[in-house]
Design an enzyme around this catalytic site. Structure first.
Site, short mmCIF file in Angstrom:
data_model
loop_
_atom_site.label_atom_id
_atom_site.label_comp_id
_atom_site.label_asym_id
_atom_site.label_seq_id
_atom_site.Cartn_x
_atom_site.Cartn_y
_atom_site.Cartn_z
N SER A 83 -2.31 21.51 42.80
CA SER A 83 -2.75 22.84 43.20
C SER A 83 -1.68 23.60 43.98
O SER A 83 -0.61 23.89 43.46
CB SER A 83 -4.05 22.72 44.00
OG SER A 83 -4.66 23.97 44.19
N ASP B 121 -1.80 30.40 42.90
CA ASP B 121 -1.18 29.15 43.34
C ASP B 121 -0.73 28.37 42.11
O ASP B 121 -0.84 28.85 40.98
CB ASP B 121 -2.12 28.33 44.22
CG ASP B 121 -3.31 27.77 43.46
OD1 ASP B 121 -3.64 28.32 42.39
OD2 ASP B 121 -3.92 26.79 43.93
N ASP C 219 -1.72 25.91 40.24
CA ASP C 219 -2.56 25.60 39.08
C ASP C 219 -3.50 26.74 38.72
O ASP C 219 -4.30 26.62 37.80
CB ASP C 219 -3.35 24.31 39.30
CG ASP C 219 -4.47 24.44 40.32
OD1 ASP C 219 -4.35 25.30 41.23
OD2 ASP C 219 -5.46 23.68 40.24
N ASP D 191 -6.03 28.27 40.36
CA ASP D 191 -7.44 28.38 40.76
C ASP D 191 -7.61 29.17 42.06
O ASP D 191 -8.73 29.40 42.50
CB ASP D 191 -8.12 27.01 40.86
CG ASP D 191 -7.52 26.09 41.92
OD1 ASP D 191 -6.52 26.48 42.56
OD2 ASP D 191 -8.05 24.97 42.08
#
Length: 434
Positions: free
Chosen positions: A102, A238, A240, A242
């Protein structure tokens, strides 16, 4: 027995813990055996990753074990976490696996597992952990292979573009910060679909620069870029995809609390309650109360937010960090969809920002080698002292579920007071925990 799952899946430094090469094979077997025992058919899994250099080796080790079972494993390659979540919900997949850490730096990686309509429950995580620690697995010959799945981004684009008018961003200049992460191809393409003039920054991943001085954890970067390019909006994801933060033409940043405030004005959600977290600014709750809306606080983590959304039939929820869940679309945070919906709501409802007059929040963290019990008197007495000092504000102290740090959030009526209390408390706890 050490639990291998944290707030959002498994996360560690690469080659450490469950991510060590010798342990990844065991982890793959544990996931595979759990999946095989819980589905009465061949299990179809979509697997995706972000741009870290370590993702491929993790994928290869996991796959060797997963393919020992009655599993069809489809490799979506580099795709944002929300894409995996959306396609598992909408397509004929039973599970999704995301290899990502993440918002963390490239030295970390992680593994998230999602089902049709949710992330894994604590019970399921416990079952996989039990298998990981106590079962002995032996590899057998198999004809199963990792299958390419090239249409993931295209399918996601179809789902997301159906929500908005095709030209609603026409004549809007938008800077997009992809954090050298998984959105670096998909996000600019989707915004261009809506006729936005897109300027993309931090979209050259090299395997090691993910989130490096970029993305939603570094709002100063997108703010400066918006001012430099005289853009209408800036959007920062960010690694990834999400999480998302937005910046207006004057360089002002809008976090998850601001996003929830705006989305609550959308026609779909005007009668919906809203779920935040213990970290949400008090101003959010006060604003929603004035609008006769019910506001709930969940524990930290978008999984906790979604659980409370289901409990109280809320359609929107999220965290100040920019994890925003819009239930008609997905059960997980989705930066691309959230940013589009935010802009669509601003335009349609003619909203003038800012809507919130926030309490002053200061967040810091202390690196720790072990997570000591903060209810012990030596720590609790210090914390209680500062809780009394911050009144009528708030003090939130918690260990991170993804990193070896103690997080401290001070919220009060002035920035000076929040900074003073934060600094003093950090110093006292640092001396004891360092």
């Amino acid at each position: 027995m050490k639990h291998i799952f944290g707030t959002d899946g498994i996360r560690d430094k690469i080659h450490h813990g469950a991510l060590a090469q010798e342990n990844l094979r065991q982890l793959g077997h544990a996931i595979g055996q759990w999946a095989a025992h819980n589905f009465e058919k061949r299990v179809k899994i979509l697997i995706g990753s972000d741009t870290r250099s370590s993702c491929n080796s993790i994928l290869q080790e996991l796959s060797k074990s997963l393919l020992q079972y009655n599993i069809e494993l489809c490799n979506g390659d580099i795709i944002p976490t929300p894409v995996v979540c959306k396609l598992v919900r909408e397509e004929d997949f039973d599970l999704g696996i995301i290899i990502s850490a993440s918002h963390n730096s490239a030295e970390y990686n992680g593994i998230k597992i999602v089902k049709k309509n949710s992330k894994l429950s604590a019970f399921t995580e416990g079952a996989i952990t039990q298998l990981y620690h106590h079962e002995i697995f032996i590899d057998q010959p198999t004809v199963n292979t990792l299958q390419p799945y090239d249409q993931a981004s295209q399918l996601y684009e179809i789902f997301i573009t159906a929500w908005f008018e095709s030209d609603f961003l026409e004549n809007k200049k938008i800077v997009i910060d992809c954090a050298h992460g998984a959105t670096y191809k998909l996000a600019p393409k989707i915004f261009e679909h809506f006729n936005a003039q897109v300027i993309t920054i931090n979209n050259n991943p090299d395997g090691y620069n993910i989130n490096l001085q970029s993305g939603s954890t570094h709002p100063e970067t997108i703010s400066a870029a918006v001012l430099q390019h005289q853009a209408d909006w800036g959007i920062a994801f960010d690694g990834d995809g999400d999480r998302v933060l937005l910046v207006d033409k004057d360089g002002n940043t809008y976090d998850g609390d601001d996003i929830l405030t705006v989305l609550s004005e959308h026609a779909l959600f005007k009668k919906s309650s809203v779920v935040g977290t213990i970290m949400s600014n008090q101003a959010l709750g006060k604003h929603l109360q004035q609008k006769n809306k019910v506001f709930f606080r969940a524990s930290v983590g978008d999984k906790q937010v979604y659980t409370m959304m289901q409990q109280y039939h809320a359609m929107i929820g999220g965290e100040p960090s920019g994890h925003i869940i819009v239930e008609p679309f997905s059960f997980a945070g989705d930066g691309i969809f959230t940013s589009l919906l935010f802009l669509d709501t601003i335009i349609k409802e003619n909203i003038k920002l800012p809507l919130l007059q926030k309490f002053a929040q200061v967040s810091t963290q202390i690196k720790v080698t072990e997570k000591r019990d903060l209810t012990e008197y030596v720590y609790a007495s210090i914390i209680k002292k500062y809780e009394e000092m911050v009144q009528p504000g708030r003090l939130i102290i918690r260990y991170s579920g993804t990193e070896p740090v103690l997080r401290i959030m001070v919220e009060s009526d002035t920035q000076e007071k929040s900074m003073m209390i934060s600094s003093q408390l950090q110093n006292e706890l640092q001396n004891l925990l360092g």
